[in-house]
Design an enzyme around this catalytic site. Sequence first.
Site, PDB file in Angstrom:
ATOM      1  N   ASP A 468       0.829  -1.213   0.000  1.00 37.17           N
ATOM      2  CA  ASP A 468       0.000   0.000   0.000  1.00 37.17           C
ATOM      3  C   ASP A 468       0.864   1.264   0.000  1.00 37.17           C
ATOM      4  O   ASP A 468       2.077   1.221   0.227  1.00 37.17           O
ATOM      5  CB  ASP A 468      -0.903  -0.028   1.246  1.00 37.17           C
ATOM      6  CG  ASP A 468      -2.230   0.678   1.022  1.00 37.17           C
ATOM      7  OD1 ASP A 468      -2.322   1.506   0.095  1.00 37.17           O
ATOM      8  OD2 ASP A 468      -3.165   0.395   1.782  1.00 37.17           O
ATOM      9  N   ASP A 538     -10.617   2.030  -3.216  1.00 35.85           N
ATOM     10  CA  ASP A 538     -11.143   1.805  -1.870  1.00 35.85           C
ATOM     11  C   ASP A 538     -12.661   1.835  -1.883  1.00 35.85           C
ATOM     12  O   ASP A 538     -13.301   1.510  -0.881  1.00 35.85           O
ATOM     13  CB  ASP A 538     -10.612   2.879  -0.904  1.00 35.85           C
ATOM     14  CG  ASP A 538      -9.270   2.474  -0.309  1.00 35.85           C
ATOM     15  OD1 ASP A 538      -8.872   1.308  -0.486  1.00 35.85           O
ATOM     16  OD2 ASP A 538      -8.617   3.328   0.332  1.00 35.85           O
TER      17      ASP A 538
HETATM   18  C1  GLA Z   1      -5.704   1.868   2.126  1.00 37.16           C
HETATM   19  C2  GLA Z   1      -6.076   0.669   1.279  1.00 37.16           C
HETATM   20  C3  GLA Z   1      -7.146  -0.137   1.987  1.00 37.16           C
HETATM   21  C4  GLA Z   1      -6.636  -0.576   3.327  1.00 37.16           C
HETATM   22  C5  GLA Z   1      -6.201   0.630   4.136  1.00 37.16           C
HETATM   23  C6  GLA Z   1      -5.534   0.217   5.428  1.00 37.16           C
HETATM   24  O1  GLA Z   1      -6.719   2.793   2.188  1.00 37.16           O
HETATM   25  O2  GLA Z   1      -6.490   1.056   0.015  1.00 37.16           O
HETATM   26  O3  GLA Z   1      -7.527  -1.247   1.214  1.00 37.16           O
HETATM   27  O4  GLA Z   1      -5.551  -1.450   3.135  1.00 37.16           O
HETATM   28  O5  GLA Z   1      -5.302   1.451   3.413  1.00 37.16           O
HETATM   29  O6  GLA Z   1      -5.110   1.282   6.168  1.00 37.16           O
END
Ligand code: GLA
Length: 716
Positions: A468, A538
């Site tokens: 990430d 997301d």
């Molecule tokens: C980002 C990712 C999510 C999750 C969060 C965790 O937003 O896109 O899928 O992994 O971080 O903090």
Amino acid sequence: MIYFDKNRNTFYLEGKSFSYVFSVEEGYLHARHFGGRVGRDGLTWLNGAPAMAFSAMPPAGEGSTSLDVMPQEYASFGQGDYRTPSVLLEREDGQTASRFFYLSHEVGCTSDFGALPHARGGQTLKVTLKDVLSDVELDLFYTVWEDCDVLTRHAVIRNTGSEPVTICRAYSFCLDLPADRYETLCLHGHHCGERSPERTPLSHGTFRIESARGASSHQMNPFLALLRAGCGEETGECYGVELVYSGSFVLSAERSQTEGVRVQGGINALNFCWSLAAGEDFVTPEAALCYSKEGLGGLSRSLADFLRLHVISPKWAFAPRPVVLNSWEAVYFDFDEAKLLSLIDGAARTGADTFVLDDGWFGCRGDDTTSLGDWRVNLSKLKGGIAPLAARCRKHNMKFGLWFEPEMVSEKSELYRAHPDWAIGAPPRCACRNQYVLDFSRPEVVEYVYGQLAEILKTGDVAYVKWDMNRHLTEFWSKGLPAGRQGELAHRHILGVYTLARRLTEDFPEVLFEGCSGGGGRFDAGMLYYFPQIWTSDNTDAYARAKIQYGTSFAYPMSAMSCHISASPNHQTGRSTPFSSRAHIASLGATGFELNPAALSEEELEMAREHVRTYREMQPLVLQGDLYRLASPFEGDFAVLLLSKDKREGYLVGMCGLVEAGAYDRRLRLAGLREDFVYEIPALGIVARGDTLLHAGVLLPRLPDFGTFAWRIHGK
Ligand code: GLA
């Protein structure tokens, strides 16, 4: 195939069905054609007027055409071409003009990219040019493949003198297209709403898309299409450019006084400058240039083939992907060992084959305020560490995956306390999700993070990594660089990211790395070189995802998009959608779950298992098939057809938006089918010839709000 006609000094680069032609004329590279396949006929009759009023001519003996009107392969600055230059160099005495002349060329060479991602294989041409005004040489690289309609380009700038030269701009390519009325199509967006297609007429001046965030970004994707008049989804001509790069970028289309259009781009020149010492060279990222005479659909299919065949690692490109249950929307930060063990048991009941533990398992992270950079298990949450979780997965014949955010550090972390200057910028820094970006321009930082991640991966417990990246760069300053070289930081940083990705993927080849950046904030061909799939957004709402995945499909294959079924009501939008809708939309990519199975009814669990079963059956279409966009969710209904290359197997998925009272019957015409095949759509009880389905179509079913359909199609 690359062919050089010595008599006419003309290069022909030929892909599956296009030709790209340029010649050396009075020392300059003159662009002649990029489009449908042409004969090797020189095209000298396409030379236009040698100048316009106010055109500056090259000095005596250096050419009889003004560079201001000549279609070029790579435009330099200060020599009479007033369009945007591709390269801008400043010498020690402050001079910035350069004029590049052809020196030599070589067919069948390779290029050293270091950790920079790039397309694999193909046949490469290198044309070397020399600046008559300075000791700088330029290599222009072109690569073509017989099996695809994409050509890649990049440039290497070499300082052959004894004094340093400052590179103020070094684009990857320049494509001067002939006069026409063009439209542009870009993919813009925001967090939770990535890659919406936007089509606009190209007016005079410069249309420019960019990111200056240190990442390719949610806000603008490094993809730009140029459409000729009359270009539609399946008909007409268009061009697409896609950067194999994940950092700050620019892509521009400039319509000039000649009505010709200059398309170019690469590293964003904003806040970029690079000091090139004597003897050094600078390699620009690669750009993929695609031509389609089958509209935007043809363009997307060519780009998808190119990425799958030549960019994504051959180990993963066509391999069935794991069906993941990811913990994020199931439990967020709120878990302990017992809760995760029961989540894994639940995951096994959905049919998933991999459980991924998302954020919150390391340091003392209980929320997003701490511990990034401290990649050791949080023993107060997970008393036995990772091993019991991986063991429970094994018991269910599942694999175990883990989330990392390797490029980040929390202010509240052991790493930051030990090395505050390892974060980019100096305090006070802008805050963003309580974290700072680690300075990956410094090799010791990359080395440290490698050590931490490798330690965990070496245990063999982790088969899947979700990588990430949850904030963009600010205060572009590195303690590791001298004052005059801070303009190198952003590019050096992304090179550091690639270096880490390269080491980890090489050292742990069995681990599947999934890219992510707050969802789809770094969805680009550069990332796909290392990570075969990317968490698309997301936003997991089925209706929003239909739009996001539809937009993403303009430039990227379905298999690159990670798509999970989440809970209803959806956590981002609050919208309720049927399980089947979430499953159908999530089947259009690398599928999985983003929910807590404990909250599912027995009936829903059975639907989940059924989803996984049918997904595994049709997955070859996601991995290898061609995509036809039939209806745009930006205009109402959504429908896409995934079709096998032999056109015998299809998977047609659609979603109707909001139900309207008294709605009329709407027809959906199919695309891509073979006219003379007979197709069966068992779900509709239809048996019909391909041409019937192409030209007359079928009726869209009447469904509730956000209802979907998914039909298999068989042809022979
Ligand atoms: C980002 C990712 C999510 C999750 C969060 C965790 O937003 O896109 O899928 O992994 O971080 O903090």
